[in-house]
Design a protein around this motif. Structure first.
Motif, PDB file in Angstrom:
ATOM      1  N   TYR A 245      52.186  40.921  40.790  1.00  0.00           N
ATOM      2  CA  TYR A 245      51.015  42.086  40.662  1.00  0.00           C
ATOM      3  C   TYR A 245      49.949  41.259  40.007  1.00  0.00           C
ATOM      4  CZ  TYR A 245      54.208  45.584  41.728  1.00  0.00           C
ATOM      5  OH  TYR A 245      55.408  46.797  42.320  1.00  0.00           O
ATOM      6  N   PHE A 246      48.702  41.549  40.920  1.00  0.00           N
ATOM      7  CA  PHE A 246      47.400  41.293  40.346  1.00  0.00           C
ATOM      8  C   PHE A 246      46.607  42.735  40.043  1.00  0.00           C
ATOM      9  CE2 PHE A 246      47.630  38.024  43.499  1.00  0.00           C
ATOM     10  CZ  PHE A 246      47.730  36.738  42.548  1.00  0.00           C
ATOM     11  N   GLY A 247      45.740  42.791  38.952  1.00  0.00           N
ATOM     12  CA  GLY A 247      45.148  43.980  38.750  1.00  0.00           C
ATOM     13  C   GLY A 247      43.519  44.001  38.975  1.00  0.00           C
ATOM     14  N   PHE A 248      43.044  44.989  39.269  1.00  0.00           N
ATOM     15  CA  PHE A 248      41.713  45.200  39.426  1.00  0.00           C
ATOM     16  C   PHE A 248      41.216  46.304  38.594  1.00  0.00           C
ATOM     17  CE2 PHE A 248      39.834  43.549  43.862  1.00  0.00           C
ATOM     18  CZ  PHE A 248      40.426  42.371  43.614  1.00  0.00           C
ATOM     19  N   ALA A 249      40.200  46.147  37.900  1.00  0.00           N
ATOM     20  CA  ALA A 249      39.556  47.138  36.961  1.00  0.00           C
ATOM     21  C   ALA A 249      38.887  48.300  37.800  1.00  0.00           C
ATOM     22  CB  ALA A 249      38.661  46.586  35.872  1.00  0.00           C
ATOM     23  N   PHE A 250      39.076  49.497  37.597  1.00  0.00           N
ATOM     24  CA  PHE A 250      38.857  50.632  38.293  1.00  0.00           C
ATOM     25  C   PHE A 250      37.373  51.205  37.419  1.00  0.00           C
ATOM     26  CE2 PHE A 250      40.294  53.602  41.806  1.00  0.00           C
ATOM     27  CZ  PHE A 250      39.144  53.959  42.037  1.00  0.00           C
TER      28      PHE A 250
ATOM     29  N   VAL B 263      41.537  40.775  37.812  1.00  0.00           N
ATOM     30  CA  VAL B 263      40.824  39.679  38.872  1.00  0.00           C
ATOM     31  C   VAL B 263      39.803  40.167  39.486  1.00  0.00           C
ATOM     32  CG1 VAL B 263      42.824  37.956  38.693  1.00  0.00           C
ATOM     33  CG2 VAL B 263      42.790  39.807  40.401  1.00  0.00           C
ATOM     34  N   GLY B 264      39.415  41.321  39.433  1.00  0.00           N
ATOM     35  CA  GLY B 264      38.424  42.104  40.388  1.00  0.00           C
ATOM     36  C   GLY B 264      38.116  43.305  39.696  1.00  0.00           C
ATOM     37  N   ILE B 265      37.109  43.951  40.591  1.00  0.00           N
ATOM     38  CA  ILE B 265      36.669  45.325  40.181  1.00  0.00           C
ATOM     39  C   ILE B 265      37.064  46.239  41.585  1.00  0.00           C
ATOM     40  CG2 ILE B 265      34.684  46.958  39.638  1.00  0.00           C
ATOM     41  CD1 ILE B 265      33.628  44.398  38.559  1.00  0.00           C
ATOM     42  N   LYS B 266      37.062  47.597  40.973  1.00  0.00           N
ATOM     43  CA  LYS B 266      37.376  48.527  42.346  1.00  0.00           C
ATOM     44  C   LYS B 266      36.411  49.734  41.975  1.00  0.00           C
ATOM     45  CE  LYS B 266      39.630  51.031  45.343  1.00  0.00           C
ATOM     46  NZ  LYS B 266      38.752  52.382  45.622  1.00  0.00           N
ATOM     47  N   LEU B 267      35.935  50.468  42.810  1.00  0.00           N
ATOM     48  CA  LEU B 267      35.195  51.659  42.707  1.00  0.00           C
ATOM     49  C   LEU B 267      35.204  52.406  44.161  1.00  0.00           C
ATOM     50  CD1 LEU B 267      31.257  51.138  42.409  1.00  0.00           C
ATOM     51  CD2 LEU B 267      32.864  49.414  43.069  1.00  0.00           C
ATOM     52  N   HIS B 268      34.671  53.529  44.111  1.00  0.00           N
ATOM     53  CA  HIS B 268      34.888  54.271  45.158  1.00  0.00           C
ATOM     54  C   HIS B 268      33.470  55.255  45.422  1.00  0.00           C
ATOM     55  CE1 HIS B 268      36.730  56.863  48.372  1.00  0.00           C
ATOM     56  NE2 HIS B 268      37.696  55.994  48.306  1.00  0.00           N
TER      57      HIS B 268
END
Length: 241
Positions: A68-73, A97-102
């Motif tokens: 797994y890799f993780g993205f910060a929400f 390794v990334g950013i997540k938003l919605h």
């Protein structure tokens, strides 16, 4: 290597639906392994406290770092003023390794983009059909990479998805993923017009079956090199791996 760039995990706390209650990986893990998926990007289910939710995802990633890799929400409005701190924790403590938003929660902001620029991260932003935002993001932040998933609309908004294809063609830093895209003709068009280097394989697990979503990519009938880009190389390039 096959990498699923779009999978939720952990517990939400809203209980308005599966998307903010529980995103269990148990069935997803079995299905992903059976489909031959090697690694997956995890980010939280919708939550009222993304500091807490990201910690939960970090534990899942730490338990199986080879998988797994993780993205910060982040929530662009509610977390305003502390986006940088949330992302810093994600990167420096959790190895994200990334950013997540919605867009369902709030529109993307300059603060989010500046945090991504500071830490050198891609942003996976679901615009919920507001694909015109790609024009602004691409021109204001040409040094950042943006993934607008579901070809721009999980709701199967044909006009929005078609519009996003134009942005994929015109802007080198705008990408999409295949998660939940039902209009196969539009997925084909995105790959044909923008190129396989602009599309990433994603499943929107654990709710959508990763094997079924993977079958859509294989059904495109691409050569080995182009298929490999979509199935993992594009994501690995965007996260610097």
């Amino acid at each position: 290597m096959i990498v699923d760039c779009h999978c939720h995990a952990g517990e939400g706390d809203g209980f308005s639906g599966p998307w903010d209650s529980t995103a269990s990986l148990a069935a997803y893990q079995r299905r992903a392994r059976a489909a031959g998926i090697d690694r997956s990007v995890l980010f939280a289910a919708f939550h009222s406290d993304y500091g807490r939710a990201n910690r939960s995802v970090a534990r899942l990633v730490a338990a199986q770092p080879e998988r797994y890799f993780g993205f910060a929400f982040v929530h662009a409005a509610r977390d305003a003023g502390r986006i940088h701190a949330l992302v810093r924790t994600g990167v420096e403590e959790y190895g994200f390794v990334g950013i997540k938003l919605h867009r369902h929660e709030a529109r993307i902001t300059r603060e989010v983009c500046e945090a991504a620029r500071y830490f050198g991260l891609p942003i996976l932003y679901d615009p919920v059909g507001e694909t015109q935002v790609a024009e602004l993001l691409a021109t204001d932040f040409p040094d950042l990479n943006f993934i607008l998933p579901h070809l721009g609309s999980f709701a199967d908004d044909w006009a929005a998805q078609l519009a996003l294809i134009d942005h994929l063609v015109r802007h080198p830093n705008i990408y999409t993923d295949s998660a939940g895209v039902r209009r196969f003709d539009l997925l084909e068009q995105a790959v044909r017009r923008a190129g396989p280097h602009k599309v990433l394989f994603g499943s929107d697990g654990p709710w959508l079956h990763p094997g079924l979503e993977l079958a859509k990519i294989r059904a495109l009938g691409l050569n080995h090199e182009d298929q490999a880009l979509i199935l993992g190389h594009n994501l690995l390039r965007l996260i610097g791996r």
